[in-house]
Design an enzyme around this catalytic site. Structure first.
Site, PDB file in Angstrom:
ATOM      1  N   GLY A 129     -11.417  22.509  78.599  1.00 45.95           N
ATOM      2  CA  GLY A 129     -10.976  21.896  79.840  1.00 45.95           C
ATOM      3  C   GLY A 129     -11.499  22.628  81.064  1.00 45.95           C
ATOM      4  O   GLY A 129     -11.505  22.083  82.163  1.00 45.95           O
ATOM      5  N   GLY A 130     -11.935  23.861  80.875  1.00 44.21           N
ATOM      6  CA  GLY A 130     -12.419  24.653  82.012  1.00 44.21           C
ATOM      7  C   GLY A 130     -13.517  23.942  82.786  1.00 44.21           C
ATOM      8  O   GLY A 130     -13.419  23.765  84.007  1.00 44.21           O
ATOM      9  N   ASP A 176     -12.409  29.113  80.193  1.00 44.98           N
ATOM     10  CA  ASP A 176     -13.295  29.941  81.020  1.00 44.98           C
ATOM     11  C   ASP A 176     -13.505  29.298  82.380  1.00 44.98           C
ATOM     12  O   ASP A 176     -13.262  28.115  82.565  1.00 44.98           O
ATOM     13  CB  ASP A 176     -14.669  30.102  80.342  1.00 44.98           C
ATOM     14  N   GLY A 226     -22.346  27.439  81.182  1.00 45.55           N
ATOM     15  CA  GLY A 226     -22.893  27.583  82.530  1.00 45.55           C
ATOM     16  C   GLY A 226     -24.389  27.371  82.623  1.00 45.55           C
ATOM     17  O   GLY A 226     -25.008  27.736  83.614  1.00 45.55           O
ATOM     18  N   CYS A 242     -36.890   3.818  61.660  1.00 42.12           N
ATOM     19  CA  CYS A 242     -35.536   4.331  61.944  1.00 42.12           C
ATOM     20  C   CYS A 242     -34.528   3.602  61.061  1.00 42.12           C
ATOM     21  O   CYS A 242     -34.599   2.389  60.899  1.00 42.12           O
ATOM     22  CB  CYS A 242     -35.190   4.131  63.421  1.00 42.12           C
ATOM     23  N   CYS A 253     -31.704  -0.542  64.302  1.00 35.51           N
ATOM     24  CA  CYS A 253     -33.080  -0.775  63.850  1.00 35.51           C
ATOM     25  C   CYS A 253     -33.145  -1.484  62.499  1.00 35.51           C
ATOM     26  O   CYS A 253     -34.106  -2.199  62.214  1.00 35.51           O
ATOM     27  CB  CYS A 253     -33.838   0.547  63.791  1.00 35.51           C
ATOM     28  N   ASP A 304     -13.370  21.084  73.676  1.00 36.59           N
ATOM     29  CA  ASP A 304     -13.703  22.056  74.714  1.00 36.59           C
ATOM     30  C   ASP A 304     -12.415  22.412  75.452  1.00 36.59           C
ATOM     31  O   ASP A 304     -11.380  21.777  75.272  1.00 36.59           O
ATOM     32  CB  ASP A 304     -14.842  21.580  75.613  1.00 36.59           C
ATOM     33  N   ASP A 325     -24.326  20.045  72.177  1.00 35.21           N
ATOM     34  CA  ASP A 325     -23.647  18.786  72.501  1.00 35.21           C
ATOM     35  C   ASP A 325     -24.238  18.303  73.811  1.00 35.21           C
ATOM     36  O   ASP A 325     -24.675  19.111  74.642  1.00 35.21           O
ATOM     37  CB  ASP A 325     -22.132  18.992  72.698  1.00 35.21           C
TER      38      ASP A 325
END
Ligand SMILES: [Zn+2]
Length: 376
Positions: free
Chosen positions: A93-94, A145, A223, A311, A316, A91, A273
């Site tokens: 860093g914004g 951004d 956002g 699972c 598990c 990403d 994510d």
């Protein structure tokens, strides 16, 4: 051949594939969050293979302020540094600058802020963010951004989004320049733009139309999941996603719960994510198809069943609820590690189930069935 292929659509839900220099990502996909190049909870890059991780996410801001991207470049880039050969998204860093760092000052050139580690002043603008991501050599770089507060007034959001649009052009120019240099770690680094606009439909739409015109490798919606209601988030997806190009992947940043993910897949989102599986795992909160439960509760003290029957995760396959609860109570790190491994496996496996349902044209019934069993 790199790039996104839309394999099939079920109404707005999409089954696709992103080919990259570091391998193929089958979508919809969950990206496993390794902020500083490691998943919190003592999960290694070897473990990532076992829990079905297709793509890892690391953080530009964190790696820049601690250890440093130039050192990582000298050591061959982030892939070699953390011994992970699959795709990595970094990403920009914004989001961290606007949420973690203090004393921010935003100007047209970029942002001056104080490091959350030692308070030293750092300047980061679009060029700096892209240079750091290029030094890390990630597969996908995110545009730099500003993520305006969801309670900001309309005038502020409008001006902020316009500035972020100008920053996006600078990001693209800088990435094109760096990708052409001979000593660049990954000369095929991709760039995703980010849609902003808080909860204002028309700002979101104008911005989506603008960033779509720039022919980037993918598009994120930023956002959201920052304090608005789930209904507001779904509404923004309803109005924004149709304005993004169909032949590029769509990434909903920082989302979310299993239910959020199903709702967003239905609205055309391909990438996700979220820190929930690792963060909740570190608190003993475990995800199953029937809902979440806390392994620290007394009722699991003599429970010999795995966290979830059927699972196939490393926890598990070998250990009981009683043993994992005991480890956590005894303060053994293994307890939390097993919880994080299970939760990440659950998320990656849920995406696999979603992809299978899309492949077999039964996404609606899969979603209805999941929601019917998942206690909220
Ligand atoms: Zn498990």
């Amino acid at each position: 051949m790199s790039g996104y292929t839309l394999i099939k659509k079920d109404k707005r839900a999409r089954r696709g594939r992103l080919d990259t220099v570091h391998g193929t990502v089958e979508t919809p996909v969950f990206m496993n969050v390794g902020t500083v190049g490691a998943i919190k909870g003592a999960v290694s890059s070897v473990d990532l293979k076992e829990i079905g991780c297709q793509i890892e996410l690391s953080n530009t801001y964190h790696l820049h302020v601690r250890t440093g991207d130039e050192l990582i470049k000298r050591l061959g880039g982030l892939h070699r540094f953390m011994n992970w050969d699959g795709p990595i998204l970094t990403d920009s860093g914004g989001f961290q600058i606007f949420s973690l760092a203090s004393l921010r000052k935003i100007k047209e050139e970029g942002v001056t802020f104080a490091s959350h580690i030692d308070g030293h002043r750092i300047f980061m603008g679009p060029e700096e963010s892209i240079r750091i991501q290029s030094n890390l050599g990630s597969t996908i770089a995110m545009a730099f951004d500003e993520c305006p507060d969801s309670r900001s007034d309309r005038d502020y959001v409008e001006a902020s989004v316009k500035r972020t649009e100008r920053w996006l052009v600078r990001c693209k120019d800088e990435l094109d320049r760096l990708n052409a240099l001979p000593d660049t770690v990954n000369q095929h680094q991709m760039l995703f733009g980010i849609n902003q606009g808080a909860v204002f439909d028309d700002i979101r739409i104008d911005n989506a139309d603008y960033i779509s015109s720039l022919d980037l490798d993918g598009y994120a919606i930023g956002g959201l999941a920052v304090g608005e209601t789930h209904e507001e988030m779904y509404h923004i997806l309803d109005v924004t996603v149709p304005h993004l190009p169909e032949d590029k992947p769509v990434y909903l940043m920082g989302v979310g719960t299993p239910v959020n993910i199903l709702e967003a897949v239905e609205r055309g989102v391909d990438f996700f994510d979220c820190v929930y599986p690792s963060r909740n795992g570190r608190h003993g909160q475990l995800y199953t198809h029937s809902g979440k439960f806390n392994i620290k509760n007394a009722e699991y003290a003599e429970d010999l069943r795995p966290i979830e029957e059927g699972c196939k995760c490393p926890a598990c396959c070998s250990y009981s609820r009683a043993y994992i609860r005991h480890l956590i109570k005894a303060g053994e790190m293994l307890g939390l590690r097993l919880c994080v491994l299970h939760n990440l496996y659950f998320y990656n496996h849920l995406m696999k189930e979603i992809r299978q349902a899309l492949d077999e044209d039964r996404f609606d019934s899969f979603k209805a069935d999941f929601l019917a069993h998942y206690k909220r």
